[in-house]
Design a protein around this motif. Structure first.
Motif, PDB file in Angstrom:
ATOM      1  N   PHE A 188      11.375  15.777  19.170  1.00 26.52           N
ATOM      2  CA  PHE A 188      11.201  15.361  20.556  1.00 26.52           C
ATOM      3  C   PHE A 188      12.491  15.592  21.335  1.00 26.52           C
ATOM      4  CE2 PHE A 188      11.084  11.980  23.874  1.00 26.52           C
ATOM      5  CZ  PHE A 188      10.140  12.611  24.650  1.00 26.52           C
ATOM      6  N   ALA A 189      12.752  16.872  21.658  1.00 32.42           N
ATOM      7  CA  ALA A 189      13.922  17.233  22.458  1.00 32.42           C
ATOM      8  C   ALA A 189      13.652  16.912  23.918  1.00 32.42           C
ATOM      9  CB  ALA A 189      14.238  18.722  22.289  1.00 32.42           C
ATOM     10  N   LEU A 190      14.682  16.980  24.742  1.00 33.38           N
ATOM     11  CA  LEU A 190      14.534  16.595  26.140  1.00 33.38           C
ATOM     12  C   LEU A 190      13.635  17.549  26.923  1.00 33.38           C
ATOM     13  CD1 LEU A 190      18.140  15.430  27.027  1.00 33.38           C
ATOM     14  CD2 LEU A 190      16.189  14.093  26.227  1.00 33.38           C
ATOM     15  N   ASP A 191      13.382  18.763  26.384  1.00 38.03           N
ATOM     16  CA  ASP A 191      12.519  19.703  27.081  1.00 38.03           C
ATOM     17  C   ASP A 191      11.062  19.602  26.628  1.00 38.03           C
ATOM     18  OD1 ASP A 191      12.762  20.668  24.547  1.00 38.03           O
ATOM     19  OD2 ASP A 191      13.448  22.677  25.101  1.00 38.03           O
ATOM     20  N   GLY A 192      10.698  18.538  25.938  1.00 39.64           N
ATOM     21  CA  GLY A 192       9.312  18.339  25.531  1.00 39.64           C
ATOM     22  C   GLY A 192       9.140  18.308  24.028  1.00 39.64           C
ATOM     23  N   GLY A 193       9.903  19.151  23.294  1.00 42.07           N
ATOM     24  CA  GLY A 193       9.876  19.106  21.848  1.00 42.07           C
ATOM     25  C   GLY A 193       8.502  19.359  21.266  1.00 42.07           C
ATOM     26  N   GLY A 194       8.214  18.730  20.118  1.00 43.72           N
ATOM     27  CA  GLY A 194       6.975  18.965  19.415  1.00 43.72           C
ATOM     28  C   GLY A 194       5.874  17.976  19.736  1.00 43.72           C
ATOM     29  N   MET A 195       6.088  17.035  20.639  1.00 44.96           N
ATOM     30  CA  MET A 195       5.062  16.048  20.947  1.00 44.96           C
ATOM     31  C   MET A 195       4.020  16.636  21.891  1.00 44.96           C
ATOM     32  SD  MET A 195       5.552  12.285  22.629  1.00 44.96           S
ATOM     33  CE  MET A 195       4.192  11.130  22.712  1.00 44.96           C
ATOM     34  N   PRO A 196       2.716  16.342  21.659  1.00 43.59           N
ATOM     35  CA  PRO A 196       1.694  16.808  22.600  1.00 43.59           C
ATOM     36  C   PRO A 196       2.001  16.346  24.020  1.00 43.59           C
ATOM     37  CG  PRO A 196       0.671  15.977  20.605  1.00 43.59           C
ATOM     38  CD  PRO A 196       2.135  15.647  20.513  1.00 43.59           C
ATOM     39  N   VAL A 197       1.938  17.277  24.949  1.00 48.19           N
ATOM     40  CA  VAL A 197       2.307  16.979  26.336  1.00 48.19           C
ATOM     41  C   VAL A 197       1.053  16.810  27.182  1.00 48.19           C
ATOM     42  CG1 VAL A 197       3.465  17.858  28.393  1.00 48.19           C
ATOM     43  CG2 VAL A 197       4.502  18.184  26.139  1.00 48.19           C
ATOM     44  N   ALA A 198       1.012  15.752  27.947  1.00 52.62           N
ATOM     45  CA  ALA A 198      -0.091  15.515  28.878  1.00 52.62           C
ATOM     46  C   ALA A 198       0.252  16.136  30.223  1.00 52.62           C
ATOM     47  CB  ALA A 198      -0.328  14.017  29.043  1.00 52.62           C
TER      48      ALA A 198
END
Length: 467
Positions: A188-198
């Protein structure tokens, strides 16, 4: 009602280390920095709820772990944090060294937080003796005879914590795994990383908005809610233990499809305060948050709105002259006067079965404070030169677009509705039947404008329109 207790200040203190951020690991570095801040600086405290989690011991030490939920003030993150209070007592007459390992980068893979390879991955400098010593003091402290080491650690959802005795006899003291959905800080980096983005279907977010929220890669079949939490971002929200602030609002709900896709209607109340909000998707009770917007979003004043007074009477006509055209409302009966407002925006629910009749794309978000009864006629005037064909009037109701057109002439389209917001002038892109006769012999299944559940509903729809 949430009760509150006083968070403990650590009995061991040290200065926070200098942090060097690296691309792809900035969030982890921030996470460690925040953990150090919690463990080394006494916050402004208030009453919080404290609940015992476990007690464990070896021949040399005794460990107690309590859960804390309540407000703290670190200068960042939500006002309410969820954390563990760790208390380790040296029962013997010799020094004891203990350590904390957490699966911060990969679920189930415990990492000693004091070791050099982990410090490097976190964006810190393991070769810096000051940083190495400060982190060792926090994550692998030496406790003197009869001494006590006490510190808080954020209760991250889905994380496993292992407390180990390192010296004199290496052994695990206790292990616990938090409830909730695991999101590795490493990814979970500050640019979105590996987390699913809504994502939200538009950039203009304002009070009274109706829009569509989508995400993918979520647990199939899960029923999840959309929450708007003010004043925080996703990273600080997760860092604080994924505890929703008391002033967060539930703004939508949906079920994840078999492919992991998620769609929900976002509905913001007209009186929502302006400001910065974090959108997260999940379950509040279990702190399961499998998706969220990668950064906080700004709720602003409606980009273009017009208000007129709707007086008492029967019938009553209210005219709203917006930048996108004139909207005329005919109320059959008004029992109490009030303001009627239309907000014109490029943000709204995702279209289905039709496209915008012209450019630019325009949603009409309509609302009234007047007390009215009976169906309302809504008419929209438009410039025929800006449309490729005769548009129809669509209204978003019960999480679906409905063609409510009752009449159409060059430059004006009218429809009938019993509810408000939003409306769109659109052109069908699917299959539209001409009359009720075409509903027979399975013809109702071919219709996409609108979609019917059976032949009976198809026939009734055309009968209501004299077709």
């Amino acid at each position: 009602m949430r009760a509150h207790a006083r968070p403990h200040s650590p009995s061991f203190t040290s200065a926070a280390p200098r942090v060097r951020r690296r691309r792809g690991s900035a969030a982890l570095a921030l996470g460690l920095g925040a953990l150090l801040l919690m463990a080394s600086a006494a916050p402004v405290s208030a009453e919080t709820v404290t609940t015992p989690v476990l007690t464990a011991s070896t021949d040399e030490v005794e460990l107690t772990l309590d859960r804390q939920i309540g407000p703290v003030s670190y200068g960042f993150g939500p006002s309410e944090w969820r954390s563990y209070l760790v208390r380790i007592v040296n029962l013997g007459d010799a020094d004891v060294r203990v350590g904390l390992s957490v699966d911060v980068r990969q679920q189930g893979v415990l990492e000693p937080l004091w070791e050099s390879d982990f410090l490097a991955a976190a964006g810190l400098d393991p070769a810096d003796p000051d940083q190495a010593q400060q982190l060792a003091d926090i994550f692998s402290p030496v406790i003197g005879p009869g001494g006590t080491f006490e510190f808080p650690v954020p209760e991250w959802p889905g994380f496993t914590y292992s407390f180990q005795q390192l010296e004199p006899v290496p052994q695990e003291i206790a292990r616990t795994t938090s409830d909730g959905y695991y999101v590795p800080f490493y990814d979970f980096a500050l640019d979105g990383g590996g987390m699913p983005v809504a994502t939200v279907s538009g950039a203009e977010i304002f009070p009274g908005l109706t829009a569509t929220v989508t995400a993918s890669g979520l647990p199939p079949g899960a029923e999840l809610s959309v929450w708007m939490a003010p004043g925080i971002d996703l990273f600080s929200f997760l860092l604080a233990g994924a505890q929703l602030p008391a002033d967060a609002i539930e703004a939508g709900r949906g079920v994840v499809d078999t492919g992991g896709g998620y769609t929900a209607t976002l509905t913001l109340p007209p009186g929502l305060p302006l400001g910065s909000y974090q959108l997260v998707i999940g379950d509040e009770a279990s702190r399961t948050w499998p998706a969220g917007t990668s950064s906080s979003i700004s709720v602003i004043a409606p980009p273009a709105s017009v208000t007129a007074t709707t007086p008492i009477g029967s019938p009553v006509v209210t005219v709203l002259e917006s930048s996108a055209g004139t909207m005329t409302l005919t109320f059959p009966s008004v029992d109490a006067a009030g303001s009627t407002t239309v907000a014109v925006s490029s943000t709204g629910p995702t279209l289905d079965g039709f496209q915008f009749a012209g450019t630019p794309a325009v949603y009409y978000h309509l609302d009234t404070e007047a007390s009215v009864s009976g169906p309302v006629e809504v008419c929209l005037d438009y410039d025929p030169a800006t449309t490729s064909s005769a548009p129809r009037l669509y209204h978003y109701e019960s999480d679906a677009w409905v063609d409510i057109t009752t009449s159409a002439t060059a430059g004006r389209v009218c429809g009938s509705t019993t509810s408000f917001s939003p409306f769109v002038l659109g052109v069908p892109t699917g299959v539209e039947l001409a009359n009720k006769e075409q509903c027979k012999d399975g013809g109702w299944r071919t219709s996409t404008i609108p979609v019917f559940g059976n032949q009976g509903s198809c026939v009734q729809w055309f009968q209501a329109r004299g077709r």
